[in-house]
Enzyme design. Structure first.
Site, short mmCIF file in Angstrom:
data_model
loop_
_atom_site.label_atom_id
_atom_site.label_comp_id
_atom_site.label_asym_id
_atom_site.label_seq_id
_atom_site.Cartn_x
_atom_site.Cartn_y
_atom_site.Cartn_z
N HIS A 14 -7.73 -10.11 4.99
CA HIS A 14 -7.00 -8.98 4.41
C HIS A 14 -6.65 -8.00 5.50
CE1 HIS A 14 -5.69 -6.21 1.29
NE2 HIS A 14 -6.15 -5.27 2.10
N ASP A 33 -8.36 -1.29 -10.40
CA ASP A 33 -7.74 -0.98 -9.10
C ASP A 33 -6.23 -0.96 -9.20
OD1 ASP A 33 -7.69 -0.60 -6.16
OD2 ASP A 33 -6.62 -2.50 -6.29
N ARG A 45 -2.77 6.54 -7.11
CA ARG A 45 -3.03 7.14 -5.79
C ARG A 45 -1.75 7.20 -4.97
NH1 ARG A 45 -6.82 3.08 -3.52
NH2 ARG A 45 -6.61 4.27 -1.61
N SER A 50 -11.10 -0.29 -3.16
CA SER A 50 -9.90 -0.95 -3.68
C SER A 50 -9.79 -2.36 -3.09
CB SER A 50 -8.68 -0.10 -3.30
OG SER A 50 -7.49 -0.82 -3.45
N LYS A 98 -11.10 -6.30 -5.05
CA LYS A 98 -10.20 -7.45 -5.27
C LYS A 98 -10.73 -8.68 -4.54
CE LYS A 98 -6.88 -4.74 -4.02
NZ LYS A 98 -5.75 -3.86 -3.76
N1 URA Z 1 -4.68 -1.78 0.28
C1 URA Z 1 -5.32 -1.83 -0.89
O1 URA Z 1 -5.40 -2.87 -1.53
N2 URA Z 1 -5.89 -0.72 -1.36
C2 URA Z 1 -5.85 0.45 -0.70
O2 URA Z 1 -6.39 1.42 -1.17
C3 URA Z 1 -5.16 0.50 0.54
C4 URA Z 1 -4.58 -0.64 1.01
#
Ligand code: URA
Length: 430
Positions: free
Chosen positions: A86, A165, A172, A187, A191
């Site tokens: 990620h 999320d 956000r 966040s 995931k």
């Molecule tokens: N990527 C995400 O999935 N969440 C965040 O808060 C920032 C970047």
């Protein structure tokens, strides 16, 4: 906790710099997902969290509550180990495209659930959608069968994965509360943990084009995420990497696909190859599979073979011409010397204004739009020669894109020792 009035109590606790109890966190995340806590209440809480932070216990509990808001996936039935990557997002960051097939070619399955871009950072799905026919939405069964047969899948995360999320991230994004370490860490990790990957490598970007502008903040974010992963039984490693200048020579959807294919063919820009290989090695080690050298798989054609099968399995025509923008405009170097700075955020903004990105979730993106760089920091340039080419379907987008590039670069006739290009990989965190 009783429904209704308690949201105010939770907001006030955090506004007063208090720590939220486990019960408060479980309740507020669940109630927000169900629509009992209103958007304006969650906005206030997110802002209080941004200003006053959360401690490690609160972040762990918040992450667990977001995981519990949806379903969890499980790859235990696959015949190979899994590893995922990620990135916290950057300009020209197309690394997932060559990386997923490369790691799969080395024997580790890559379930890459990705997103669309918002703001100046591009989204992996937007890039792949520039390939004619390619589709991002797969069912769970299609994803599992592709992982078994091809070894790599890049697709959209279903709505059942951490729905709290999804809702909170969209909120956000429009309330100035993205850049909170506690909220970014929970966040991303909610995931990734819900997705069920065995190993996870995080590419935490640092610099003007990233959420984290300085190294200390990036280090704290990386350590928080690595700890959350380890607590949840996911082997997690983070690399801190430079995002003061764009990655590679392209920013924009089809432009980045083309550059990724060059890397898979054994060529491509040095920095893209370096980061792809560094992340591949980390993923293979984290998955207990470090006896293969990924560099060999770029040169022997096997990573390209997986790419072709991966794109075809999702309906993409891998041999079709990629879309090209209807208009181009060249930005020339105003003087001769060495390019000592090329700002990632400015190039990202330019690509976005050219049509490569979207301002609202529902906006379309132009497949061919973006910026092609003809020089990177450290390169010599000559007055009047092309520095970048802007691509767009709409001529009228060029002036605003050029505006964002006005202070984007420095060219020095006599660069000093402090003008050296930065290292790409800044630190490794476990
Ligand atoms: N990527 C995400 O999935 N969440 C965040 O808060 C920032 C970047």
């Amino acid at each position: 906790m009783a429904e209704g009035h308690d949201a105010v109590e939770v907001i006030v606790t955090k506004r007063s710099k208090g720590a939220l109890s486990d019960e408060q966190i479980d309740w507020v995340v669940d109630a927000y997902t169900r629509g009992v806590v209103a958007d304006e209440q969650m906005s206030a809480l997110a802002m209080a969290i941004l200003l006053n932070g959360m401690d490690r216990r609160e972040i762990s509990r918040w992450t667990a509550a977001m995981i519990a808001s949806g379903e969890r996936m499980d790859f235990a039935s696959l015949s190979r180990p899994t590893a995922d990557k990620h990135s916290t997002g950057g300009v020209g960051d197309k690394i997932t495209l060559p990386l997923a097939p490369l790691v799969a070619a080395c024997g580790v399955a890559v379930p890459q659930l990705s997103g669309r871009g918002l703001g100046h950072t591009g989204g992996t799905l937007d890039k792949l959608e520039s390939i004619p026919g390619w589709r991002a939405d797969l069912s769970y069964d299609e994803m599992m069968s592709q992982l078994e047969s091809v070894g790599a899948v890049i697709c959209a995360a279903g709505s059942s994965l951490a729905p709290a999320d999804k809702k909170l991230y969209a909120l956000r994004d429009v309330t100035g509360t993205v850049e909170a370490i506690a909220l970014i860490a929970s966040s991303i990790m909610s995931k990734k943990i819900a997705e069920g990957t065995g190993a996870l490598v995080l590419d935490v970007k640092v610099g003007s084009g990233a959420f984290m502008k300085d190294l200390d903040d990036a280090r704290e974010l990386a350590q928080t995420m690595a700890d959350l992963g380890s607590e949840a039984g996911v082997t997690t490693v983070a690399l801190l990497t430079d995002m003061s200048t764009p990655l590679g020579l392209t920013a924009g959807n089809a432009l980045e696909v083309r550059e990724s294919v060059e890397v898979l063919a054994g060529g491509g820009p040095e920095d893209v190859v370096e980061l792809t290989l560094a992340l591949a090695r980390e993923m293979l080690t984290a998955a207990g599979h470090d006896d293969v050298d990924p560099a060999d798989k770029l040169t022997d054609g096997s990573a390209m073979g997986v790419w072709r099968r991966m794109i075809a399995a999702q309906g993409g025509d891998v041999d079709a011409d990629l879309p090209v923008a209807q208009e181009t405009q060249v930005v020339v170097a105003p003087s001769s010397g060495v390019l000592t700075r090329l700002d990632a955020l400015a190039v990202g903004m330019a690509a976005w204004r050219l049509g490569a990105g979207r301002a609202r979730k529902e906006d379309p993106v132009q497949a061919g739009a973006g910026v092609v760089l003809h020089a990177k920091p450290g390169d010599s340039v000559r007055a009047g020669e092309p520095l970048m080419t802007l691509h767009s379907d709409d001529q009228e987008r060029f002036p605003r894109a050029e505006q964002s590039l006005e202070d984007a670069f420095d060219i020095k006739a006599k660069p000093s020792s402090t003008d050296q290009p930065r290292d790409l990989i800044l630190a490794r965190i476990t």
